[in-house]
Design a protein around this motif. Structure first.
Motif, PDB file in Angstrom:
ATOM      1  N   GLY A   6     -32.150  19.302  -1.815  1.00 52.12           N
ATOM      2  CA  GLY A   6     -33.117  18.762  -0.875  1.00 52.12           C
ATOM      3  C   GLY A   6     -34.066  17.739  -1.465  1.00 52.12           C
ATOM      4  O   GLY A   6     -33.783  17.098  -2.485  1.00 52.12           O
ATOM      5  N   LEU A   7     -35.214  17.624  -0.806  1.00 52.68           N
ATOM      6  CA  LEU A   7     -36.169  16.581  -1.162  1.00 52.68           C
ATOM      7  C   LEU A   7     -36.690  16.700  -2.595  1.00 52.68           C
ATOM      8  O   LEU A   7     -36.800  15.681  -3.288  1.00 52.68           O
ATOM      9  CB  LEU A   7     -37.325  16.599  -0.162  1.00 52.68           C
ATOM     10  CG  LEU A   7     -38.356  15.473  -0.295  1.00 52.68           C
ATOM     11  CD1 LEU A   7     -37.691  14.116  -0.175  1.00 52.68           C
ATOM     12  CD2 LEU A   7     -39.453  15.621   0.751  1.00 52.68           C
ATOM     13  N   PRO A   8     -37.048  17.912  -3.103  1.00 49.11           N
ATOM     14  CA  PRO A   8     -37.520  17.992  -4.494  1.00 49.11           C
ATOM     15  C   PRO A   8     -36.501  17.445  -5.497  1.00 49.11           C
ATOM     16  O   PRO A   8     -36.863  16.751  -6.448  1.00 49.11           O
ATOM     17  CB  PRO A   8     -37.757  19.490  -4.703  1.00 49.11           C
ATOM     18  CG  PRO A   8     -38.006  20.029  -3.336  1.00 49.11           C
ATOM     19  CD  PRO A   8     -37.129  19.229  -2.435  1.00 49.11           C
ATOM     20  N   ALA A   9     -35.212  17.757  -5.260  1.00 50.00           N
ATOM     21  CA  ALA A   9     -34.175  17.262  -6.174  1.00 50.00           C
ATOM     22  C   ALA A   9     -34.023  15.753  -6.038  1.00 50.00           C
ATOM     23  O   ALA A   9     -33.843  15.032  -7.035  1.00 50.00           O
ATOM     24  CB  ALA A   9     -32.849  17.961  -5.887  1.00 50.00           C
ATOM     25  N   ALA A  10     -34.099  15.258  -4.785  1.00 49.17           N
ATOM     26  CA  ALA A  10     -33.958  13.818  -4.566  1.00 49.17           C
ATOM     27  C   ALA A  10     -35.091  13.052  -5.243  1.00 49.17           C
ATOM     28  O   ALA A  10     -34.873  11.980  -5.831  1.00 49.17           O
ATOM     29  CB  ALA A  10     -33.944  13.532  -3.059  1.00 49.17           C
ATOM     30  N   ILE A  11     -36.309  13.611  -5.159  1.00 53.65           N
ATOM     31  CA  ILE A  11     -37.453  12.954  -5.804  1.00 53.65           C
ATOM     32  C   ILE A  11     -37.265  12.921  -7.322  1.00 53.65           C
ATOM     33  O   ILE A  11     -37.665  11.965  -7.992  1.00 53.65           O
ATOM     34  CB  ILE A  11     -38.754  13.684  -5.420  1.00 53.65           C
ATOM     35  CG1 ILE A  11     -39.050  13.473  -3.938  1.00 53.65           C
ATOM     36  CG2 ILE A  11     -39.922  13.216  -6.269  1.00 53.65           C
ATOM     37  CD1 ILE A  11     -40.217  14.266  -3.416  1.00 53.65           C
ATOM     38  N   SER A  12     -36.637  13.960  -7.862  1.00 53.59           N
ATOM     39  CA  SER A  12     -36.460  14.041  -9.309  1.00 53.59           C
ATOM     40  C   SER A  12     -35.606  12.903  -9.865  1.00 53.59           C
ATOM     41  O   SER A  12     -35.763  12.515 -11.029  1.00 53.59           O
ATOM     42  CB  SER A  12     -35.805  15.378  -9.684  1.00 53.59           C
ATOM     43  OG  SER A  12     -36.607  16.472  -9.287  1.00 53.59           O
ATOM     44  N   VAL A  13     -34.689  12.376  -9.032  1.00 60.46           N
ATOM     45  CA  VAL A  13     -33.787  11.336  -9.550  1.00 60.46           C
ATOM     46  C   VAL A  13     -34.312   9.924  -9.309  1.00 60.46           C
ATOM     47  O   VAL A  13     -33.711   8.943  -9.776  1.00 60.46           O
ATOM     48  CB  VAL A  13     -32.372  11.480  -8.927  1.00 60.46           C
ATOM     49  CG1 VAL A  13     -31.721  12.760  -9.394  1.00 60.46           C
ATOM     50  CG2 VAL A  13     -32.442  11.426  -7.406  1.00 60.46           C
ATOM     51  N   LEU A  14     -35.428   9.790  -8.591  1.00 63.53           N
ATOM     52  CA  LEU A  14     -35.958   8.446  -8.347  1.00 63.53           C
ATOM     53  C   LEU A  14     -36.314   7.703  -9.629  1.00 63.53           C
ATOM     54  O   LEU A  14     -36.006   6.501  -9.753  1.00 63.53           O
ATOM     55  CB  LEU A  14     -37.181   8.533  -7.420  1.00 63.53           C
ATOM     56  CG  LEU A  14     -36.884   8.928  -5.967  1.00 63.53           C
ATOM     57  CD1 LEU A  14     -38.170   8.962  -5.158  1.00 63.53           C
ATOM     58  CD2 LEU A  14     -35.895   7.963  -5.338  1.00 63.53           C
ATOM     59  N   PRO A  15     -36.988   8.358 -10.604  1.00 61.16           N
ATOM     60  CA  PRO A  15     -37.261   7.628 -11.862  1.00 61.16           C
ATOM     61  C   PRO A  15     -35.981   7.184 -12.562  1.00 61.16           C
ATOM     62  O   PRO A  15     -35.958   6.128 -13.205  1.00 61.16           O
ATOM     63  CB  PRO A  15     -38.020   8.660 -12.709  1.00 61.16           C
ATOM     64  CG  PRO A  15     -38.569   9.636 -11.731  1.00 61.16           C
ATOM     65  CD  PRO A  15     -37.571   9.709 -10.627  1.00 61.16           C
ATOM     66  N   VAL A  16     -34.919   7.969 -12.439  1.00 64.57           N
ATOM     67  CA  VAL A  16     -33.641   7.612 -13.065  1.00 64.57           C
ATOM     68  C   VAL A  16     -33.102   6.327 -12.451  1.00 64.57           C
ATOM     69  O   VAL A  16     -32.651   5.412 -13.151  1.00 64.57           O
ATOM     70  CB  VAL A  16     -32.626   8.765 -12.918  1.00 64.57           C
ATOM     71  CG1 VAL A  16     -31.281   8.379 -13.517  1.00 64.57           C
ATOM     72  CG2 VAL A  16     -33.159  10.032 -13.567  1.00 64.57           C
TER      73      VAL A  16
END
Length: 503
Positions: A327-337
């Motif tokens: 979900g959203l927490p995981a999606a946010i985690s990859v934004l810096p990548v």
């Protein structure tokens, strides 16, 4: 003696010590406890002291005869039935009648026939056992009735209150003595006609208004049923105070309205976040004709991402990443990548530089327990060689033009964001390929995709799907194989696939 019966406490009374001793021996042999008395007065005293279950009482005795003793024993045991068997050599009918009128329950002439006495004791035991069961059942029913939180009221056909339980007093504020023989309409006015004749309301819960002793009205719920006792119609009414429930319902309605407002607001925010994520994820590099990919999210947002980019110097970069969670927490985690990947590939940075920079950024910004598994690849179109680094994602596969797996690139490193960059292995693995080759990368969601029987797709499913396929049909074959394996089941984790045509 039948051991199925409980032993009794027996008071044996006889002025003849020899007879008394014989009775004692006989009764103890049958397993009973024995209390002895030698005259009527002593028998009454022993009875009041020991409260026996049964009395064997001689009639002709000094001080006080058996008839008078029987009357006093019966008077002393008015709340409990205690069988009295008279023992006497007198066998005339008038003696029998006088004994029964004095309170005796049975009569046995002397000399005692012990076979008959044993049979009478068995009969009395059965009766006592039934009495005890009935008493226990009644006590339980009364205890239950007095300890339930609902009012339990019985009325006759005209609405006159016959009995109430303790909760009735608590709920309505009336003492029980004040309610008996009063009309039920005193408590719940709507019940008047129903208790009289209305059969449509029986065995169905309905709401009404109750009235307390102090005049306050409050909401109640009641159920009505009818029983017949000695040909008389009796109505059993169970009344529940639903004041708190009504307050809770009102609060729930208010909360539901607030939740709906929050939900609508949240949905709007999620739609905005989804559009922003799609814009960030779908960069022009993913439109490259040599690249095919698929991402299946288990929720609205995916923790799996794919990215591709060309550098001005002719290098082709690709990324497949899988963040912890969904979900959203995981999606946010990859934004810096994503941000670092696209910025550094435009600058023609090496795989090693990408790994170090992304890892350090995640290590400094991500909470403990959050990390990103990744496969990063760089293909040099000029030298026809490449570099690949894998940390936490499954192995990547180099597949030749005939659909054979010619090289496997295992995951040899930790996922990004776990340890400091100075401690990690940041060296990529170099490889070369033959014309017509393809590089396949995928997340662990592909391997763990399970069918209806819990069988995972696994590495074998991937190998079987690509085996012998042509370059053009390979990705479609893999998609179809995965879809067929899942059937109607949803994947338990985000799924991502990427197939790259080597130059």
């Amino acid at each position: 003696m039948n051991n199925a019966f409980e032993k009794m406490s027996v008071l044996a009374v006889d002025d003849n010590r020899t007879n008394l001793h014989i009775l004692q021996v006989f009764l103890k042999k049958l397993g009973h406890e024995v209390i002895l008395a030698e005259n009527g007065e002593e028998a009454v005293a022993r009875f009041q002291q020991h409260h026996p279950d049964l009395v064997l009482l001689d009639i002709m005795m000094p001080v006080m005869d058996g008839f008078e003793a029987a009357r006093r024993i019966k008077a002393a045991s008015r709340d409990k039935w205690v069988p009295i068997i008279l023992l006497s050599a007198l066998n005339r009918d008038e003696n029998l009648v006088e004994g029964l009128e004095a309170g005796a329950d049975d009569y046995l002439t002397k000399p005692i026939n012990f076979v008959v006495l044993e049979a009478k004791l068995r009969s009395m035991q059965r009766s006592l056992s039934m009495q005890r069961s009935a008493t226990v059942t009644l006590e339980r029913l009364l205890a239950i009735s007095d300890n339930v939180p609902d009012a339990i009221i019985t009325c006759n056909g005209s609405g006159e209150i016959l009995t109430v339980n303790r909760a009735t007093e608590i709920i309505f504020g009336h003492p029980a003595a004040e309610l008996i023989h009063r009309q039920i309409r005193l408590l719940v006015p709507e019940l008047l006609c129903e208790t009289a004749a209305n059969t449509t309301a029986r065995n169905r819960e309905r709401e009404a208004t109750g009235h307390r002793r102090d005049g306050r009205a409050f909401p109640v719920e009641y159920g009505l049923s009818e029983v017949s006792i000695d040909h008389e119609r009796i109505f059993v009414i169970v009344i529940r105070d639903i004041t708190q429930r009504k307050l809770a319902e009102t609060q729930l309605q208010q909360n539901a309205a607030l939740l709906q407002t929050y939900y609508d607001h949240s949905q709007n925010e999620q739609q905005l976040a989804l559009r922003l994520m799609e814009k960030l994820l779908h960069r022009p590099g993913l439109l490259d004709s040599r690249l095919r990919y698929k991402v299946i999210a288990t929720e609205n947002f995916s923790g799996d991402i794919v990215a591709a980019s060309h550098s001005p110097e002719g290098r082709f970069y690709a990324l497949l990443a899988d963040a912890t969670g969904h979900g959203l927490p995981a999606a946010i985690s990859v934004l810096p990548v994503l941000a670092l990947f696209y910025r550094m590939t435009r600058l023609n940075r090496t795989i090693r530089e990408l790994v170090i920079e992304i890892n350090q950024q995640l290590k400094e910004s991500m909470p403990i327990g959050r990390f990103v598994a990744a496969t990063i690849v760089c293909l040099d179109e000029i030298s026809l060689s490449g570099e690949i680094w894998i940390g936490g994602t499954p192995e990547a596969l180099l597949i030749d033009a005939d659909g054979q797996i010619c090289e496997r690139f295992p995951s040899e490193n930790l996922a990004l964001g776990i340890i400091d960059s100075t401690q990690m292995n940041d060296q990529p693995r170099r490889f070369e390929w033959q014309p017509g080759s393809q590089l396949l990368m995928y997340s662990d969601g592909v391997l763990e995709a399970a069918d209806g029987q819990g069988q995972q797709f696994g590495s074998q499913g991937i190998s079987d799907a690509v085996q012998g396929t042509s370059r053009a049909e390979r990705f479609t074959a893999l998609e179809d194989a995965l879809s067929k394996h899942l059937g109607q089941n949803a994947a338990g984790d985000d799924v991502s696939l990427m197939l790259i045509d080597c130059p």
